[in-house]
Enzyme design. Sequence first.
Site, mmCIF file in Angstrom:
data_model
loop_
_atom_site.group_PDB
_atom_site.id
_atom_site.type_symbol
_atom_site.label_atom_id
_atom_site.label_comp_id
_atom_site.label_asym_id
_atom_site.label_seq_id
_atom_site.Cartn_x
_atom_site.Cartn_y
_atom_site.Cartn_z
ATOM 1 C CG ASP A 159 -2.273 0.578 0.743
ATOM 2 O OD1 ASP A 159 -2.177 1.871 0.709
ATOM 3 O OD2 ASP A 159 -3.354 0.013 0.921
ATOM 4 C CG HIS A 165 -0.897 1.381 -3.167
ATOM 5 N ND1 HIS A 165 -2.066 1.387 -2.802
ATOM 6 C CD2 HIS A 165 -0.704 0.304 -4.144
ATOM 7 C CE1 HIS A 165 -2.599 -0.077 -3.136
ATOM 8 N NE2 HIS A 165 -1.588 -0.496 -3.930
#
Length: 463
Positions: A271, A294
């Site tokens: 993430d 991310h």
Amino acid sequence: MFRMKHSPISPLAFSSFFLTLFLLVQARHHSHTKHKHSHSHKSSKHSNPAPPTPPPNENNSNSSVVLDVRTFGAIGDGKTDDTESFKMAWDTACQSESAVNAILVPQGFSFLIQSTIFTGPCQSFMVLKVDGTLMPPDGPEYWPKNNSRHQWLVFYRINGMSLEGSGLIDGRGEKWWDLPCKPHKGPNGTTLPGPCDSPIAIRFFMSSNLTVHGLRIKNSPQFHFRFDGCKNVHIESIYITAPKLSPNTDGIHIENTNEVKIYNSVISNGDDCVSIGSGCNDVDIKNITCGPGHGISIGSLGNHNSRACVSNIVVRDSLIKMTDNGVRIKTWQGGSGSVSGVTFNNIHMVSVRNPIIIDQFYCLTKDCTNKTSAVSVSNIIYTNIRGTYDIRSPPMRFACSDSVPCTNLTLSEIELLPAEGDIVHDPFCWNAYGDLETLTIPPVSCLLEGTPQSVSDFDITRC
């Protein structure tokens, strides 16, 4: 054999000799290196300050105490529950009036700890020195039913603490990632109903003057670090790792936290490497290697029509590679507040899908509806951002609210080329206003000039 009657040394000199010898021995055992720590946030003009360490204690001559958790009964075999031993060590150190109280997790041992809250305030500066390994129970099946599934190790109401060492914090998150409720990312991936809570590995709550330095942490069930309601946080030289497809394993998340420095660290996860939530200001991020994951994100902000305020954020001198996003600002429709005073400077991208992105239409489902209110985004600077992008998405995307446009976006020295092929893709803009200080590659011809008239109608969104 030393005999006083044959010695020319007087009793007073004899006493002075042994007093000096005692002080030298004490100094060897109690010495503590001190570092200066700046409380100001002037990231672009100053070199990295050393991590903060405790100030002198005028009442106790800078003495320090080191408590090995094994002296409180900890076994460290990776199987025995050592939670109570750690609690006793913490309580003893926390109540001590020595200037520095260090809890040692020794090298060569693995300590199993249940979900625990280490509570302050303490009498003086605390150090948790992890040279061995810390680990939680191995997955949901072994997690006691009465223990919180939202968090593992929590530090609450601490003023002055360093979490440091050369050891490892192993979150053992694999079995949590495979819960049926988690988003499986295979070709036939499904998400099924059922309990889905997964613990954050390390959480600091309502604490101040914190240092995290030198540690390795891996495979958290959810966020690796989370800071809520904290002030003056310095994170340096840490290494965070989790698999690319591990869900919600943000490296460092901050919320309602200010005066934050994150320096010289490597974060590779499933993430955001760093995520900045509502209520954060004065954040300086420098020399981070991020990816896969991310990217570095501000947001998401304004969920459930909430008010969010973020300001004075700097991300600089960093490498972002093989990530879904590079530097991102994401907000939900329907929120209020603002993101302002953000600088992204000297960042190298390697095959990043969305190197530069503002998304004011952030939504996790397909049924989100357009709303008139939004978290405003203004005074954002992008400078010296270079590298390659994944051709599945445009290299720059400014998707701004229909009713609350993005304003004062400034771009200079941007050079983003496709990682594959020769075709340079056009940026995407929607209701985005700003200036190009230099020519960019690719050209950003879609950016609107000036200031929209509608901005004055939305002062209520400002913070």
